[in-house]
Each structure stands twice: as structure tokens, then as C-alpha cells.
Design an enzyme around this catalytic site. Structure first.
Site, PDB file in Angstrom:
ATOM      1  N   GLY A 145     116.545  34.173  12.385  1.00 38.27           N
ATOM      2  CA  GLY A 145     116.370  36.061  11.621  1.00 38.27           C
ATOM      3  C   GLY A 145     116.569  34.647  10.407  1.00 38.27           C
ATOM      4  O   GLY A 145     116.794  33.651  10.020  1.00 38.27           O
ATOM      5  N   CYS A 146     115.860  35.991   9.727  1.00 38.12           N
ATOM      6  CA  CYS A 146     115.889  35.950   7.625  1.00 38.12           C
ATOM      7  C   CYS A 146     116.708  35.788   7.494  1.00 38.12           C
ATOM      8  O   CYS A 146     117.157  34.756   6.404  1.00 38.12           O
ATOM      9  CB  CYS A 146     114.896  36.938   7.639  1.00 38.12           C
ATOM     10  SG  CYS A 146     115.144  38.995   7.735  1.00 38.12           S
ATOM     11  N   TYR A 147     117.981  36.530   7.831  1.00 37.25           N
ATOM     12  CA  TYR A 147     118.973  37.073   6.963  1.00 37.25           C
ATOM     13  C   TYR A 147     120.077  35.526   7.205  1.00 37.25           C
ATOM     14  O   TYR A 147     120.415  35.233   6.376  1.00 37.25           O
ATOM     15  CB  TYR A 147     119.522  38.419   7.081  1.00 37.25           C
ATOM     16  CG  TYR A 147     119.395  39.541   6.650  1.00 37.25           C
ATOM     17  CD1 TYR A 147     119.498  39.634   5.084  1.00 37.25           C
ATOM     18  CD2 TYR A 147     118.870  40.645   7.239  1.00 37.25           C
ATOM     19  CE1 TYR A 147     118.286  40.880   4.508  1.00 37.25           C
ATOM     20  CE2 TYR A 147     118.592  41.860   6.824  1.00 37.25           C
ATOM     21  CZ  TYR A 147     118.053  42.007   5.256  1.00 37.25           C
ATOM     22  OH  TYR A 147     117.628  43.082   4.516  1.00 37.25           O
TER      23      TYR A 147
END
Lengths: 342, 342, 342, 342
Positions: A145-147
Site C-alpha cells: 500500500g502507499c502509506y
């Protein structure tokens, strides 16, 4: 040799970014493009910035469309990858940009996603110790995921060296493309510009268990994460501000050494010179992560900050980096370290 | 074969964008970097997004630093190119991103710049009829201004086909990087965000005579231009909205044919499909121009719109495109047609 | 004496802005609030910035809800005002923020809206010669469109003094709140930020005949308008850049005199001092319009620029100004001339 | 009765906002305006949004200019208030928007500001227990810093009820007006738009000891604060995300009760309904603070978020609120709770 790559979900933000990168990749030819509601339409309608693919037509998402390619990228809503992947043979490298195969803990999956766990695939963050080797032989890859990408790159050196207590506090601001192309009132330009706001406060964001998984792996013990995501008035970028209490004896020198060692030789993670701090604008459009840290002696905490482009290193660029490893290409092929700024 | 390229003015916005493009160019090696006030400092300080050049040091701007390169790009304040260029021998291709050699009319130069005219060099807008051939053999090239690039691409097909009266009305909005890195109060983020405002209203902008020169060349008669530039709350991009009164008998069919013919085969200018309109976001980071037009029968006017990235097609990308022609490389080498969006 | 005011369409942008102004109005008490899809919900859900009304509940839009108030504001999609207004008695002052009753020409209405013309009401732009007096006795008021407000204020002095040819060229940039709260992909924050784009190019925008009507009234002859609207990356504000060919003998002195005379004494229109130009940020949140002009001798044109807040002077503030006139209150009651900047 | 108010520092952002509020205040007449480099110029040049004061001229900052007013607001760089205040007699209420008199601890002052401590004045955050009463009789008032205002409102209820451990972790994003009108490269619009970045990481920001002072006062024990400020791409607003470890036995019910009790009756602090979160856009232009909290059971922490307009509740609005108390006016006179949105 040129590899063929299909993209499922070509009309979304992640799919569009993937196509921007793949069209610039020296070893890849873009194959089938699939879409859902916009299937059958020219890609130029949904992705007006992709001039080189403007006249390409998307087809409905399905295994038939993806089969026969060397690589299939899945940029789909979570929950749709598992069934599709099962229909694709081992000859096709499947790179999933969704969440379905990121978590190893089935309980955490059920708690945060409310469905049955589909399993886990090799985790596509090459910078995490051990991950790169596994990716070189993988045929199925779960892109982070990006985070979690930003948070893990900010903190794994400290956890890996045992310098901090196993309780991370993370506040991360994301550009609104992180929410995808969903037509929701709070994502309208008039609402977003000039505004910052939090969401999923109190531990409810689905990226939380993924961060905990990565940091626990690095620490060799269970790490809890207090995570607050913020919606920021910019189209792209994540700035993750992360901190944890320093363990007794962990001083600046130890921190400096840990970060230098953990990030040495990484092409896409740049530990900034002293006194300079990450900025999302500096990594926009690139696969770079900028990392910097500081010790707050009065508060007894280490604060580490990481900036990435959520759509590149946080999604599509990370996916291409993983593909490069799995196909035996140069890890940075088709990717750039230089951002588009100002 | 690899060509060496020096960049004078490496710490500014134009210089930084040039370096972003040159580091991605397959046939170019970045040589000397010069700067003024930041000379002697690592480039990473002024251009934190250029990770691959972060540790390169700039030297003071001067002919010695530039000599010996195959190409010298001058990204300097206007008035500084002429003297520098004289000191560079004919072996060095000189590509000037400033204004010094754009105008052929010495009177117009004096009127708008207030200094003596230094002369004119081959004009670096390959899409303008006749220009491309001249650039293939040029050793000195004057890269067009950002506004004139957008306005000329929007209107030269109509003027070239004699479809409109020789009086253009242009309103063009630019992102604030167009103003450079000058420390002026009205360019502060807090002033710029949420605000649109005009400047140099009434014909005083220095790009006005350059637009008139280009459109007059295309029209074969003298064209006047009423030009109003707007400062827009975005870092990059120009959107030029241009119109002129249609001549009797000039109908939609004639306009369609003129644009199709004039822009046919142009790699970096995309005449959009009917019903779609240019947007600066769609060309950000790319060397593309998007063009579209409409006939307003009630008002009797043709309106043509062009979107470019002011720093790429409007400055650094245009410069690289010209260099490619002059060096005998593929015109699009090192450039991309796909924008970075959203 | 306190007047009661109902607002139909309280959950939209225009309705919200109206409520922000009415809650600050010394002579008005906010009565019924109506909504469509959000009827029955607390206003705080759709208008989180209106803290003083957060717990007020909206009811479905209909004549029953509005009846019995001194004033009914209609902030509804066009086409919905006529039927509703018919059901309201003459005791209620009806102020329509929609388009239904703005145009006097039934043909123009049909051409641009495609439905039967409902008629025309006194036109709510007090600054237009003759309008203020009519508004003082009106019981039905058609508030101008946002673009026509800005364009008319920029140009009516010149047309009124016969200084320019009857062909106006207008390019006006609007913040995205002008498009309302519609869930459309191109209005998403990620699409809007960093982007400028035109729409309805070629004369198709529905505000075009309204501009022509106002300027023709001022000129005493038929004026055509070439109008191109732009979507700008900001939440609020309109910057209208307008020009027309100067008539022989119309020089700077004549223009200066015409603007000074036409705008003298206007509380909400500020003709800026020489050398200063309108900016949307300077009028944000206020009912002010900033106007400035320049003569371009080389092009033979007058360029006039006006900045307003599209939601205040362009919609809700204009509506309150009209209400004040019709109720015999001070014209500026409840309104401010000072913007919220930076 | 009308009070006269002078403003020192009228050309800056804080001074401009103060003047916007004071011109709307029913009980105040704006008196002398002082400035430094722009002294002698019309206010319209530096504050183009303040139409009602456009022709007022500023005078050089000094005690003579301020004397004789009922109130003197000092909106000056830190370090300049002490000398000026000494020259003003007790008849003039002095409200300092700078930092000079905020800290009670002389050591903390010296550590963070590097100069001698000038002393401390009654602290202008009426919502802090005990503060309001002191302000009613004060003749000298130290208005809180913008970050400490947001952080204190977010956390003092929890600390006051003893629910959390005395170690706060704060990440707060601010619009760029918070940095003032300084001409610094990183504050240019082209740098700021699209970018988030931290600064003063590791405990060095001067607002840190002020936060610690307030939270320690509330807690009745020493509280440490780990504070990271972020620069956000918006002109105004602060979003403070604050957390602390929950003490054993402190559950959601106890937190709910503590916040409800601590914020009950506060006109300018709105504890949002369950499920809704603060947004800076919702408070822009208003004196409101929005507060919400959540308990993260897995991480064992309380997260509380507060949004304010840094220039209003965080500076000028807070100052007016304090003035109102000290002058015996209604606490909310001249202030609004409704934001300017979208």
C-alpha cells in the site's frame, strides 16, 4: 527481449500511472488494457494525458484478456484480484497493486477487510530486508500500500536496529489521488483545495496492519502502530511523519549509523544530507523516496519522515520495480529518480 | 555516440527542467553546470528533486565553463546570452532559452526590452512552417518564449490558411513557475493559491512582439496581437485561449481541414478529438501540446486553445527538441508525449 | 424590524453561501431551509462550516415550506424556480438565484436552455443603469449569473459611453465551486488541482446571451459576445478578462472618464488605482468587485478586467444586495467589502 | 461606546487579518496603522483585500503612534513588543500577537529564543481553565501562538481529566500564511503548491515550550511534547493531529465525558458530532475551532484533532476575543463562528 504487459484497471489512477511508466520502459510492450465501466472506449477519454495510448481501446476485465502476456498488472478494487489470479497460469507474472495478498495474518485481514483471507504473496518492497531476494524468483507479487511504503521506509532502519520501543505513532498526509477516482463529495476540488482533514482516525485504516506487519518483521517483535491519515490539498504525494520512543542508550550516533547502513546502496531511497527535509514535490513523478530523521532529546523520541509519490513509489513505480526484479531486468529499468518539480 | 551538454543557469526553474530532461536523454551526458549566486554549492540544494545530480557542484557562469561541450544551453536572464555566445566557438551548439535572439525586428526589440538588438538566431519552434529545416543545420538556436509557443501552436494553422482577420486576441494563463524563482511578494504561496490575476495588461508583455512575429510569418501579412497574461494558482502549465474574426467564407470545414493539415505528423502537438478540450494537467511534465478549436457562428470568431507545460514544451523540452534536430538525432529523443497526471 | 428569510436549496454551494451571509445580517432571521436529497438531515452534514446552523434540519423543497416568510431565496437548479414562484403569494419577496427569469428574449432562452421561456423578472444587478430603481419596488428578482456579473461590471462603462465596437471578446476563469456540488469526474480535486481547461468553447455557454443582453442594454445597440469560460484550480472566484475594439477617437482619457463616472459611488465596485490589477483573492468572501482597464494602442483595443467572488457578488451576495434594496434596507446591510486574504 | 484601536504591523498577514476583523467589529473604530518598510504608503498596496481601508496611510511603528488609543494591537516580529509596550501607559490595553510574553519559564524562553526573557502576561486563550477570568481584568495580554492554540484545544480536556500519560505527540500542518510574508524561496507559490514538507523537526520549533506550558497547566504535572510542524499547500488553516497514551482505566466513556465537560458552553470551540472530523476549510475565515477525538484500543492511544484558521482563532481572532473580554464586551463581538467555504 521485450516482455508483454497487460494492465487490468487501465482507466483508474493506478492503472494510468502504470501505463505512463510502462510506455517509457525499454523492455516492455503494453498489451491488453482492461476496464470496467469504460470498457470499449478509447483510453484517451479516461487518461487524456497518455497521448501515446490515446487511441487504444480497453476491453472488459477478465482472465482471457490478460492471459498470454508475460506480465499481468492488477490495478483493481480490493477483493477482485484473487479470483482473477487463480485463472492465470504460472507463465504469467502477476503483480497485484491491490490489497488482497499483502497481509500474512488471516485474522488481521478479516478484522480490517471483513472477508475471507485469500492468502499472501511475496511482498513487493525490495528495500525491506529479505524481500528483494524473494522477489527475484516470484511469479506472484503483492505490491505494498502507499502509506505502508512511506512509513516502512521511514522507520524500518530504526526498528531493525532495535533503537526504539515497539510503538510507532504515524501521521501521514496524502494527495487526493490516493482515494482513487471515486465520485465522493468530499473529494470534489472545491472541497479539497485549501483544506486538510483526517479520516479513519483511531486505528481503522486498512493500511494499519500492513505497517505493523512490516515494522514487526524489521523489529523481530510485535510493533503497534497508531496511524492517522490526512487528506491534503494536492493531487499526489505522501508525507509520512513517524515517531517512536527511543530505547535507553539509543543516541544520535546510533540512529545515524542505523539509517546509513539500512539504506546504503538503495537506488530509490535517498537519505537526505543533514539539515534538509523531505518534500513531496521533490519526488513527484519519480520512484524516489526521501528520508530524514531527527532525535528529540527533550521528548525522548525519534522522528523520521519519508516523502514519496503515492502513485509511483507508492503504487505503480513500486510495481514496475518488482516486475524488473522478477523478470531479471535492471531493478531501475523504466523508472526515474528525478522528480518533476516545481 | 554521446554528446556532452553544459547548462548555464542550472539553479533556476528552466535550468532544473533542462537537467531533468537531459538526465533521461539516451544520447546526452550532462557536463558543466553553472550558477550565479549559488555557484559552488551542491545542486541538491537548489534542485532537491534532481536526485541523480544531487552531489554535482555548480561553477560560476562563464564561457570557460561552457567551452568544450558539444552543446551549451543558456538558461539565463535576458540580456546575458549575447556576450556569452560570442565567446563560444562554432563547434559548440548554443541553445538559448532566453529572449535575446528571438526577435528579427530590431525596433520591436528596443521597444519592449529597451536595449540594443543583439540579432536573431534560427527560431526554435520546429512546428512552424520552414523552421524545422533551418534547425537541422543551425549552430545557434533561439528557443521560443513559453507564451508564444502556446499561442503560435493554437493559431498558426488558421493564419497560415488565411481563414481569419489579422487581429488576434489572446488571454493566456500561466503557472507561477513561469515567473521564475524571483523573490517577489506576489509570488508567495499564500498570495498565489486561490488567486487569479492579470499582469502586463494592454500590450506591454515582452512576448507580444514574438507572437506577432510568428503569426505574421504564418499569415504572410502583419498580424496584431492583443495579449493578456494571467497568473494562475498552479506551479506549471500554460493555457492559451486565442481568437480572431473569421474571414467571409471561412467555415468549420475549412478550419477543420487547415488544422488537420498543419498539425499532421507532428509528434508533440495533438489535435484533440472533437468534443475534448486541452487541459494543462494532461501535458504536465511532457513535451506535448494539446490543441482544439471551435467556431462561434454568432460572434463570427474562431477560438483556438492550446495547453502546454511552460517548462517543457514552453522552455526546456522545446530546447531539447531543437538540439535533437541540430545534432541529427531523432527529434523526440529524451522527450515524452505522456503527461504526469493526475 | 427583523425579516424572515427561507432558503430553498440550502445544501448546495449557493445556498450555503446565502446562509453564511444571512446569519451575519442584522435585519434577517433565517427561517425554513429546504433541500432535495439531503432533506431531513442536519445542515451541519452538508455545510460543516456553518456552525451556527449545524443543528438546523432541512425539509423537502416546496411552496409550503417557503410560504409565510418575508423573503424566499431560490437556490435551485434552473427550471425549478418558475413553478415554485407561482405558488408563492405577493407578500413574499422571491429572489431567484437561478437562470429562469434572467433573459428577456424568449428565443435566446429556448436556444440556450431548450425549454419554454418562463418570462423575465427585474434584473438584480443594481450597478447597471436603471436597475437599482426597479429593484426598490420589485417583489420578484432574478439574480444575475456569476460570469455575467463580472463581465458586465468590467465592460458596461465602456459600452455605455459608446467607446467600443459592439463585439466583446471575453475569457473568464472560475473557481470550481461555480460548477456546483455535482459529482462529475472532471471536478474531482485530483483532476482540478494544477489544471486549467476551457469548456463550452464557441459560444455555447448559457451565460452568453445574458452578457449580450446586459451589454446591449448599456450600449443601446446589439452587442455580440465571444465567451470562453475556464475552469481554474481554486475553489472560488471569477477573473473576467474582456476586450473590445476601440472606436475611432476613443482614447485613454475618454475611457478613464467613462469608468470613473459609471462606477462613482458604487459601494461594491472598486475601480483600482492606476497600475494595480484585480485579483480573485482580494475579493474572496466579500461582495466586492475589483475593476481595472488598459488601452492597447498597438492592437487598438480596450481590455477591462473584473474580479469577483463567484459565490458572493456573483451569487449570494448579489442576492442579499437586491433583497436589501427591495426591503428598503441599507443596500450593503449584512455584506462586507473586505475580502478574506491571504 | 466605541473603542479606538491602533494596529502596529498593519502590512503583515496578522495585521491585515486583525484589520479585517476590526472593521467588522460593532464597538471598535480603527485608529493608527503602523508599518515598517511600507510606512507612508496607502494600505491598499499591501492589503489589497481591505477595500474599506484602501486609502488609509500607515505611519512608522512607534509608541507615539499607538498612544492615546483604547487598545493597541502589536503584530510585530518577536522581540519588538517588550520595548514598545513599556512606553505605553496603563490606559491603553496592549494585546501582543507576538511571542514575547507568552512563556512563564525564563529558561525555556532563553533556550528557544536566545534572548533575555521579557516576562509574561495573562495568556490569551480564554478556553483554558482559569484564563478567561484573568483576561477580564487584564491590561496586557499575550495572544497564544497559532500551533499552541490548536494543540491546546485538542488536548487540554484529556490532560485536565488525567486520562493520558504526560507525553504528547503532535503533528500539525499549517497553511503558508503562518510563515508570514517573508520572501524566502521555499515559500514561493511554485514551491509550495503540490508539496508537503516538515520543518523544525526534533523539537526545535519555538511553539513547543508554549504547548508544554499549556498542557502542563491543564495536567497539573509536567507534560513533554514531541512536535512536528508541516507546511501544507494552502494559504490558511492549521490541522493539529495530537495523541497520547491512555492511562489504565481511561476508556471511551471517560474521554467522551471529559471533552463534553471541558468544551461545554464554548462559543468558538465545536466538539463535532460522532463520526465527523475537523477540516481547515470548515473554519476558514472564522474564529471557530473544530475538535474531535478517537480512542485507538489496539495502540492504546487517544488521538485528538483540532482545526482552526491560523490567522483568526490562531492569531487575530483570538486577539479580538481577548480584547472583548478585557473591555467588558460580549466575548464574540465582531467575530463569526461560520467559515467561508467551499
Amino acid at each position: 527481449m521485450t516482455f508483454t504487459a497487460a494492465v487490468a484497471g487501465a482507466s483508474g489512477y493506478a492503472g494510468g500511472e502504470l501505463l505512463r511508466l510502462l510506455t517509457a520502459h525499454p523492455d516492455v510492450a503494453v498489451g491488453a488494457l482492461t476496464a470496467h465501466s469504460s470498457a470499449g472506449r478509447p483510453l484517451g477519454e479516461s487518461q487524456p494525458h497518455l497521448a501515446s495510448l490515446a487511441d487504444r481501446t480497453t476491453v472488459p476485465t477478465g482472465a482471457e484478456a490478460l492471459a498470454g502476456h508475460d506480465v499481468a498488472f492488477l490495478a483493481l478494487p480490493h477483493g477482485q484480484s484473487a479470483a482473477l489470479a487463480r485463472e492465470l497460469g504460472p507463465d504469467t507474472l502477476v503483480v497485484d497493486l491491490g490489497a488482497d495478498f499483502r497481509l500474512r495474518d488471516a485474522d488481521a485481514w478479516r478484522r480490517f477487510y471483513g472477508t475471507e483471507h485469500a492468502g499472501s504473496w511475496p511482498y513487493g518492497l525490495p528495500e525491506l530486508p529479505g524481500a528483494r531476494e524473494a522477489l527475484r524468483t516470484a511469479r506472484r507479487i503483492a505490491v505494498p500500500g502507499c502509506y505502508p511504503t512511506a512509513v516502512t521506509l521511514a522507520l524500518f532502519p530504526a526498528f531493525g536496529a532495535g533503537l526504539v520501543e515497539p510503538e510507532a505513532v504515524v501521521v501521514a498526509a496524502s494527495g487526493t489521488s490516493g482515494a482513487g477516482r471515486a465520485l465522493k463529495p468530499h473529494l470534489l476540488g472545491a472541497e479539497v483545495m485549501g483544506s486538510m482533514s483526517p479520516y479513519s482516525v483511531g486505528g481503522g485504516h486498512r493500511h494499519t496492519p500492513e505497517m505493523a506487519q512490516n515494522l514487526s518483521t524489521a523489529a523481530g517483535e510485535e510493533v503497534t502502530v497508531s496511524f492517522t491519515p490526512l487528506l491534503a490539498p494536492m493531487p499526489r504525494g505522501i508525507l509520512a511523519t513517524c515517531s517512536a520512543r527511543l530505547r535507553p542508550g539509543a543516541d544520535e550516533g546510533a540512529v545515524r549509523e542505523a539509517y546509513a547502513k539500512a539504506l546504503a546502496g538503495e537506488e530509490f531511497v535517498r537519505l537526505l544530507p543533514a539539515g534538509r527535509w523531505p518534500a513531496t514535490a521533490a519526488v513527484a513523478g519519480s520512484n524516489s523516496a526521501q528520508v530524514q530523521w531527527a532525535v528529540d532529546r527533550a521528548a525522548g523520541r525519534l522522528t523520521a519522515v519519508c516523502a514519496i509519490d503515492n502513485l509511483v513509489k507508492g503504487t505503480a513505480g513500486g510495481a514496475v520495480q518488482c516486475m524488473n526484479l522478477a523478470l531479471g531486468l535492471s531493478e531501475g529499468a523504466g523508472l526515474t529518480v528525478n522528480g518533476v518539480a516545481p
